[in-house]
Design a protein around this motif. Structure first.
Motif, PDB file in Angstrom:
ATOM      1  N   ILE A   1       0.870  -1.191   0.000  1.00 16.46           N
ATOM      2  CA  ILE A   1       0.000   0.000   0.000  1.00 16.46           C
ATOM      3  C   ILE A   1       0.896   1.227   0.000  1.00 16.46           C
ATOM      4  O   ILE A   1       1.782   1.369   0.850  1.00 16.46           O
ATOM      5  N   ASP A   2       0.705   2.122  -0.950  1.00 18.10           N
ATOM      6  CA  ASP A   2       1.585   3.286  -1.056  1.00 18.10           C
ATOM      7  C   ASP A   2       1.391   4.266   0.095  1.00 18.10           C
ATOM      8  O   ASP A   2       2.368   4.768   0.658  1.00 18.10           O
ATOM      9  N   TYR A   3       0.122   4.559   0.430  1.00 15.32           N
ATOM     10  CA  TYR A   3      -0.143   5.516   1.504  1.00 15.32           C
ATOM     11  C   TYR A   3      -1.388   5.109   2.288  1.00 15.32           C
ATOM     12  O   TYR A   3      -2.404   4.745   1.700  1.00 15.32           O
ATOM     13  N   PHE A   4      -1.255   5.169   3.620  1.00 21.22           N
ATOM     14  CA  PHE A   4      -2.412   5.089   4.502  1.00 21.22           C
ATOM     15  C   PHE A   4      -2.798   6.528   4.830  1.00 21.22           C
ATOM     16  O   PHE A   4      -2.033   7.247   5.485  1.00 21.22           O
ATOM     17  N   ILE A   5      -3.965   6.950   4.378  1.00 20.71           N
ATOM     18  CA  ILE A   5      -4.344   8.362   4.482  1.00 20.71           C
ATOM     19  C   ILE A   5      -5.386   8.525   5.582  1.00 20.71           C
ATOM     20  O   ILE A   5      -6.494   7.988   5.482  1.00 20.71           O
ATOM     21  N   PRO A   6      -5.060   9.266   6.642  1.00 19.30           N
ATOM     22  CA  PRO A   6      -5.986   9.423   7.772  1.00 19.30           C
ATOM     23  C   PRO A   6      -6.975  10.570   7.541  1.00 19.30           C
ATOM     24  O   PRO A   6      -6.593  11.653   7.109  1.00 19.30           O
ATOM     25  N   PHE A   7      -8.236  10.312   7.863  1.00 19.29           N
ATOM     26  CA  PHE A   7      -9.271  11.342   7.837  1.00 19.29           C
ATOM     27  C   PHE A   7      -9.532  11.757   9.286  1.00 19.29           C
ATOM     28  O   PHE A   7      -9.945  10.947  10.109  1.00 19.29           O
ATOM     29  N   LEU A   8      -9.285  13.020   9.593  1.00 23.43           N
ATOM     30  CA  LEU A   8      -9.382  13.509  10.966  1.00 23.43           C
ATOM     31  C   LEU A   8     -10.843  13.650  11.387  1.00 23.43           C
ATOM     32  O   LEU A   8     -11.720  13.919  10.547  1.00 23.43           O
ATOM     33  N   PRO A   9     -11.126  13.507  12.685  1.00 25.57           N
ATOM     34  CA  PRO A   9     -12.492  13.759  13.165  1.00 25.57           C
ATOM     35  C   PRO A   9     -12.855  15.222  12.950  1.00 25.57           C
ATOM     36  O   PRO A   9     -11.996  16.112  13.055  1.00 25.57           O
ATOM     37  N   LEU A  10     -14.106  15.479  12.627  1.00 23.50           N
ATOM     38  CA  LEU A  10     -14.540  16.836  12.296  1.00 23.50           C
ATOM     39  C   LEU A  10     -14.856  17.649  13.549  1.00 23.50           C
ATOM     40  O   LEU A  10     -15.230  17.102  14.581  1.00 23.50           O
ATOM     41  N   GLU A  11     -14.713  18.954  13.407  1.00 18.12           N
ATOM     42  CA  GLU A  11     -15.053  19.882  14.470  1.00 18.12           C
ATOM     43  C   GLU A  11     -16.355  20.592  14.122  1.00 18.12           C
ATOM     44  O   GLU A  11     -16.879  20.487  13.008  1.00 18.12           O
ATOM     45  N   TYR A  12     -16.846  21.339  15.082  1.00 21.41           N
ATOM     46  CA  TYR A  12     -18.132  22.039  14.930  1.00 21.41           C
ATOM     47  C   TYR A  12     -18.141  22.908  13.675  1.00 21.41           C
ATOM     48  O   TYR A  12     -19.107  22.906  12.901  1.00 21.41           O
ATOM     49  N   ARG A  13     -17.065  23.645  13.458  1.00 23.37           N
ATOM     50  CA  ARG A  13     -17.014  24.566  12.304  1.00 23.37           C
ATOM     51  C   ARG A  13     -17.090  23.813  10.984  1.00 23.37           C
ATOM     52  O   ARG A  13     -17.645  24.312   9.995  1.00 23.37           O
ATOM     53  N   HIS A  14     -16.540  22.607  10.944  1.00 19.54           N
ATOM     54  CA  HIS A  14     -16.577  21.840   9.704  1.00 19.54           C
ATOM     55  C   HIS A  14     -17.985  21.333   9.410  1.00 19.54           C
ATOM     56  O   HIS A  14     -18.418  21.304   8.261  1.00 19.54           O
ATOM     57  N   VAL A  15     -18.700  20.942  10.468  1.00 18.75           N
ATOM     58  CA  VAL A  15     -20.072  20.476  10.278  1.00 18.75           C
ATOM     59  C   VAL A  15     -20.942  21.621   9.755  1.00 18.75           C
ATOM     60  O   VAL A  15     -21.803  21.418   8.894  1.00 18.75           O
ATOM     61  N   ARG A  16     -20.712  22.834  10.262  1.00 22.22           N
ATOM     62  CA  ARG A  16     -21.476  23.989   9.755  1.00 22.22           C
ATOM     63  C   ARG A  16     -21.217  24.195   8.263  1.00 22.22           C
ATOM     64  O   ARG A  16     -22.128  24.510   7.494  1.00 22.22           O
ATOM     65  N   LEU A  17     -19.951  24.055   7.854  1.00 24.93           N
ATOM     66  CA  LEU A  17     -19.618  24.237   6.447  1.00 24.93           C
ATOM     67  C   LEU A  17     -20.257  23.161   5.578  1.00 24.93           C
ATOM     68  O   LEU A  17     -20.705  23.430   4.464  1.00 24.93           O
ATOM     69  N   CYS A  18     -20.293  21.945   6.092  1.00 21.99           N
ATOM     70  CA  CYS A  18     -20.969  20.869   5.352  1.00 21.99           C
ATOM     71  C   CYS A  18     -22.456  21.176   5.191  1.00 21.99           C
ATOM     72  O   CYS A  18     -23.040  20.957   4.129  1.00 21.99           O
ATOM     73  N   ALA A  19     -23.062  21.676   6.254  1.00 26.19           N
ATOM     74  CA  ALA A  19     -24.476  22.037   6.189  1.00 26.19           C
ATOM     75  C   ALA A  19     -24.698  23.156   5.185  1.00 26.19           C
ATOM     76  O   ALA A  19     -25.645  23.128   4.392  1.00 26.19           O
TER      77      ALA A  19
END
Length: 373
Positions: A296-314
């Motif tokens: 596997i070339d890269y194991f890419i981590p997805f960080l847990p989201l914060e409040y501000r990120h959830v607002r942007l998704c909304a």
């Protein structure tokens, strides 16, 4: 005939100009409005004037290129490259990762660099293998969809893309030998059809180790075989929740130690992630040769989201449907989510944890179904 072609060209250019000037001019999928807030405070994107200029230029460029391709194929069909992956270059991938993906600076940097570098390699000696890891709802499927939509004109419906869901396509362990034969056939058939292929394996932690052996020849480096008339570019993408808890623990520890989110690097996460995947006993992915022999070339981590990120998704969800919203509405939605870090505390994923990471879906995956005996 030539005069008619020029007349069509002028009509096309006039139509394109009108489209760009109209208030409802098409925008790239998922684009945010230039007056809306952006992801990372303090970055170049946070300056509204700069963001507005960037979005307008990118939107105009992407739109004009797409219309020109369609127009030229109509006027000069003999010179038109109808190969499916003719548009398979990450022209819009950078824009999508910068504008549509929130809270994942490591993913943004690494995916763009590795995919672009691989596709620009004149003679690749192996396939590219990327493994996405993180809790549900952090954007793994979302980024996979971005790759598909930017690399192939027909997206998930492309004949050059194959998506497999472990529990859907390979549900019975006793049929693993049959699955291996069918999977090898699909990979071979797709590579013969397309110079550039993409294979997505969702729920990768549930794949049988024996099934993953099928991929080994594609991921081992090949010695040059003299001059080959054709080279193929193949990307294997694995999506998994495996050891998302380790990612969350490391991130939370760094935040409590005073690090900012944007200061977290791959050096903080990848060694922990890979070691934990190998040591996990309840999955086949970690015990496969792909992981143990570093294929596997890269194991890419997805960080847990914060409040501000959830607002942007909304916000993006409202904009994608051209619906009106208020700041209070965004706050109400974000407060319903429990899938983010707040005050250096992390809550477990809740029922609405898919909000910031829409799934690829099973519609196109059903076309790749294998017939079990």
């Amino acid at each position: 005939m030539l005069r008619g072609s020029w007349r069509q060209l002028w009509l096309f250019l006039l139509l394109l100009l009108l489209l760009l000037l109209l208030p409802g001019a098409p925008e790239p999928r998922g684009t945010s409005r230039p007056w809306e807030g952006t992801d990372e405070p303090g970055s170049a994107w946070a300056w509204p004037g700069f963001q507005r200029l960037q979005e307008q230029l990118r939107a105009a460029g992407a739109l004009s290129k797409r219309y020109w391709t369609l127009f030229s194929c109509q006027v000069w069909p003999d010179d038109c490259d109808e190969d499916e992956e003719a548009a398979a270059r990450p022209l819009g991938l950078e824009w999508d990762l910068n504008v549509r993906l929130h809270g994942q600076h490591l993913v943004r940097q690494l995916v763009l660099r590795t995919v672009r570098g691989y596709l620009e390699t004149p003679q690749p000696d192996k396939a590219l293998a990327l493994s996405f890891h993180g809790w549900s709802g952090t954007g793994k499927n979302f980024v996979a969809r971005m790759l598909v939509e930017n690399l192939y004109r027909d997206g998930l419906m492309s004949d050059c893309v194959r998506m497999f869901i472990a529990t859907f396509h390979f549900p019975h362990r006793k049929y693993v030998d049959l699955y291996k034969e069918q999977l090898m056939g699909q990979i071979r058939e797709t590579q013969q059809l397309c110079h550039q292929t993409l294979f997505i394996f969702d729920e990768a932690e549930k794949l049988h180790p024996g099934l993953l052996e099928v991929l080994e020849p594609h991921l081992e480096r090949r010695a040059p075989e003299g001059h080959r008339a054709e080279f193929t570019w193949t990307i294997f993408l694995f999506l998994s929740n495996l050891r998302g808890d380790i990612i969350n623990e490391v991130v939370l520890k760094l935040l409590k130690a005073g690090w900012s989110r944007e200061e977290i690097t791959m050096e903080h996460l990848e060694p922990h992630l890979q070691a934990e995947i190998v040591e996990t006993t309840d999955n086949g992915f970690g015990h496969s040769r792909l992981v143990k022999e570093n294929l596997i070339d890269y194991f890419i981590p997805f960080l847990p989201l914060e409040y501000r990120h959830v607002r942007l998704c909304a916000r993006d969800a409202f904009l994608s449907q051209e619906l009106l919203y208020t700041e209070e509405t965004l706050d109400e939605i974000a407060q319903m989510m429990v899938f983010f870090i707040s005050n250096n505390q992390m809550a477990p994923p809740g029922p609405a944890n898919q909000f910031c990471g829409p799934h690829l879906g099973t519609d196109s995956a059903e076309e790749n179904s294998f017939d079990s005996p």
